[in-house]
Enzyme design. Structure first.
Site, short mmCIF file in Angstrom:
data_model
loop_
_atom_site.label_atom_id
_atom_site.label_comp_id
_atom_site.label_asym_id
_atom_site.label_seq_id
_atom_site.Cartn_x
_atom_site.Cartn_y
_atom_site.Cartn_z
N SER A 45 0.82 -1.22 0.00
CA SER A 45 0.00 0.00 0.00
C SER A 45 0.85 1.27 0.00
O SER A 45 0.35 2.35 -0.29
CB SER A 45 -0.93 0.01 1.21
OG SER A 45 -1.86 -1.05 1.16
N GLY A 225 -2.49 3.67 -4.11
CA GLY A 225 -3.02 4.56 -5.14
C GLY A 225 -4.47 4.97 -4.95
O GLY A 225 -5.07 4.78 -3.89
N CYS A 250 -9.48 -2.21 3.25
CA CYS A 250 -8.78 -0.98 2.86
C CYS A 250 -9.12 -0.60 1.41
O CYS A 250 -10.23 -0.19 1.14
CB CYS A 250 -7.27 -1.11 3.10
SG CYS A 250 -6.45 0.50 3.22
N ASN A 292 -3.75 2.29 7.04
CA ASN A 292 -2.80 2.78 6.04
C ASN A 292 -3.56 3.11 4.76
O ASN A 292 -3.71 2.26 3.88
CB ASN A 292 -1.72 1.72 5.76
CG ASN A 292 -0.71 2.20 4.72
OD1 ASN A 292 -0.62 3.39 4.44
ND2 ASN A 292 0.04 1.28 4.15
N PHE A 295 -7.02 7.65 0.95
CA PHE A 295 -8.33 7.98 0.40
C PHE A 295 -9.40 7.40 1.32
O PHE A 295 -9.14 6.49 2.11
CB PHE A 295 -8.49 7.41 -1.01
CG PHE A 295 -7.57 8.05 -2.03
CD1 PHE A 295 -8.03 9.05 -2.87
CD2 PHE A 295 -6.24 7.65 -2.14
CE1 PHE A 295 -7.18 9.64 -3.80
CE2 PHE A 295 -5.39 8.23 -3.06
CZ PHE A 295 -5.86 9.24 -3.90
N HIS A 335 -7.17 -2.17 8.91
CA HIS A 335 -6.50 -3.44 8.62
C HIS A 335 -6.70 -4.43 9.77
O HIS A 335 -5.94 -4.42 10.73
CB HIS A 335 -5.00 -3.21 8.39
CG HIS A 335 -4.69 -2.60 7.07
ND1 HIS A 335 -4.27 -3.35 5.99
CD2 HIS A 335 -4.75 -1.32 6.63
CE1 HIS A 335 -4.08 -2.56 4.94
NE2 HIS A 335 -4.37 -1.32 5.32
N GLU A 337 -5.99 -7.46 9.83
CA GLU A 337 -4.87 -8.42 9.89
C GLU A 337 -3.66 -7.86 10.62
O GLU A 337 -2.69 -8.58 10.87
CB GLU A 337 -4.47 -8.84 8.47
CG GLU A 337 -3.58 -7.86 7.72
CD GLU A 337 -4.27 -6.61 7.21
OE1 GLU A 337 -3.59 -5.70 6.72
OE2 GLU A 337 -5.52 -6.53 7.31
#
Length: 361
Positions: A45, A225, A250, A292, A295, A335, A337
């Site tokens: 990411s 991105g 995410c 993380n 956007f 996240h 995980e």
């Protein structure tokens, strides 16, 4: 060797280079995690970004071959206050400096990371360029920073996704197809822990190709991105929704939200770290999460007749989770995980398995 970081707004920071002695450019962001620098470096990411670590001493426990979230470091560069001159941990195999050098990643230390972080918080994440040497032309470096592509509009998924399908774990009760938008290995590990057969597919795979493998569930992974620059993934998601249980994490959450009719927008400086409080609106439980992303999804853009909001960020009240009212689909912006970060929300993988069990009942 002396090094200089030039930001696109003209602000400069001077320091010393380590790792690979080469120039670097990208969007400069900061991460507030206290540990886990190796996991941060290898998180896909972060493709296209130079990461500033706010914890002041980095590298003290070295690097090993187990604590990685992808095959190699993905960041464009690393900024730290102080690089530890020694490392000490029974699992360590090499120093952070050697690791960066081996993979061609530039690091810069003795930067005032508090001042840099404060600047990004006030002005927003921005493009930066790092050059090496004395008597550097600051104006030319600022111009180089401004010439770098902006994060908005960039499709970086095509850079980090796997080139061909692969099997992560062969045996399992349920077959999960993971669409690799820049997947972290810990997502695959969490699925494997729960007895899933885990198959990973390139982001450019079609819905027809995915469904032909007869998966019991589909996971859209994290990645780098701008989600709005990924129409092929949104189209794929639209064709998969309603066919089997779907879980998004995410970037995967953003893709599913776009597929359901929502919109996304760029955050001022993003959420990067392991200490973000998120509230589950149904249980009213607050968990500390790893995040993380640069956007976010506009909650007002989602069709409320089909979609309900499940999680909210307590720092800035941005959208952190959704679920479909009729179909077996849910997604989260954070996240679950971890890797690195708290494990408060790993139960969401259990929820995904439960959805697959219900679909077979």
């Amino acid at each position: 060797m002396k090094a200089l970081l030039a930001l696109e707004d003209g602000r400069i920071f001077r320091g010393y280079a380590f790792g690979a002695l080469k120039e670097a450019g990208g969007e400069v962001v900061f991460n507030t995690s206290m540990t886990g620098y190796q996991e941060i470096l290898t998180d896909p990411s972060y493709k296209g970004q130079i990461v500033t670590l706010t914890y002041p001493l980095i590298g003290n426990y070295g690097v090993n071959s187990s604590d990685v979230e992808s095959a190699r470091p993905q960041v464009e560069g690393l900024i730290v206050r102080e690089k530890s001159s020694i490392f000490s941990n029974w699992r360590a195999e090499k120093s952070l400096e050697v690791y960066l050098e081996e993979h061609g990643i530039l690091g810069i230390e003795r930067i005032d990371t508090r001042a840099l972080t404060k600047h990004i918080r006030e002005k927003g994440a921005m493009r930066g360029f790092i050059a090496l040497g004395d008597n550097l032309d600051v104006e030319a470096l600022v111009a180089k920073a401004r010439s770098l592509p902006e994060m908005s509009g960039q499709d970086l998924v095509k850079v980090v996704t796997t080139s061909k399908p692969y099997l992560w774990q062969e045996k399992g009760t349920f077959k999960v197809a993971v669409i690799d938008c820049g997947v972290k290995f810990n997502i695959l590990r969490e699925l494997a822990k729960r007895g899933c057969r885990v198959e990973v597919y390139p982001a450019f795979s079609t819905a027809k190709e995915i469904l032909a493998t007869k998966p019991d569930g589909i996971l859209f992974s994290n990645g780098p991105g701008d989600p709005a620059a990924l129409p092929y993934l949104v189209e794929c998601a639209q064709q998969l929704i309603g066919k089997v249980p779907i879980f998004g994490i995410c970037l995967g959450h953003q893709i599913l939200s776009l597929a359901l009719g929502g919109n996304t927008f760029k955050l001022k400086f993003g959420h990067h770290g392991g200490n973000h409080p998120v509230k589950d609106l149904f249980t009213e439980r607050v968990t500390v999460t790893a995040q993380n992303h640069g956007f976010a999804v506009d909650p007002t853009s989602l069709p409320r007749e089909d979609v309900e909001i499940t999680h909210l960020n307590l720092n800035d009240h941005t959208l952190e989770g959704i679920r479909h009212k009729k179909l077996p689909l849910f997604s989260v912006q954070f996240h679950p995980e971890a890797g690195p970060g708290p494990h408060d929300t790993t139960y969401l993988f259990d929820n995904f398995v439960s959805l697959m069990e219900e679909s077979h009942a």
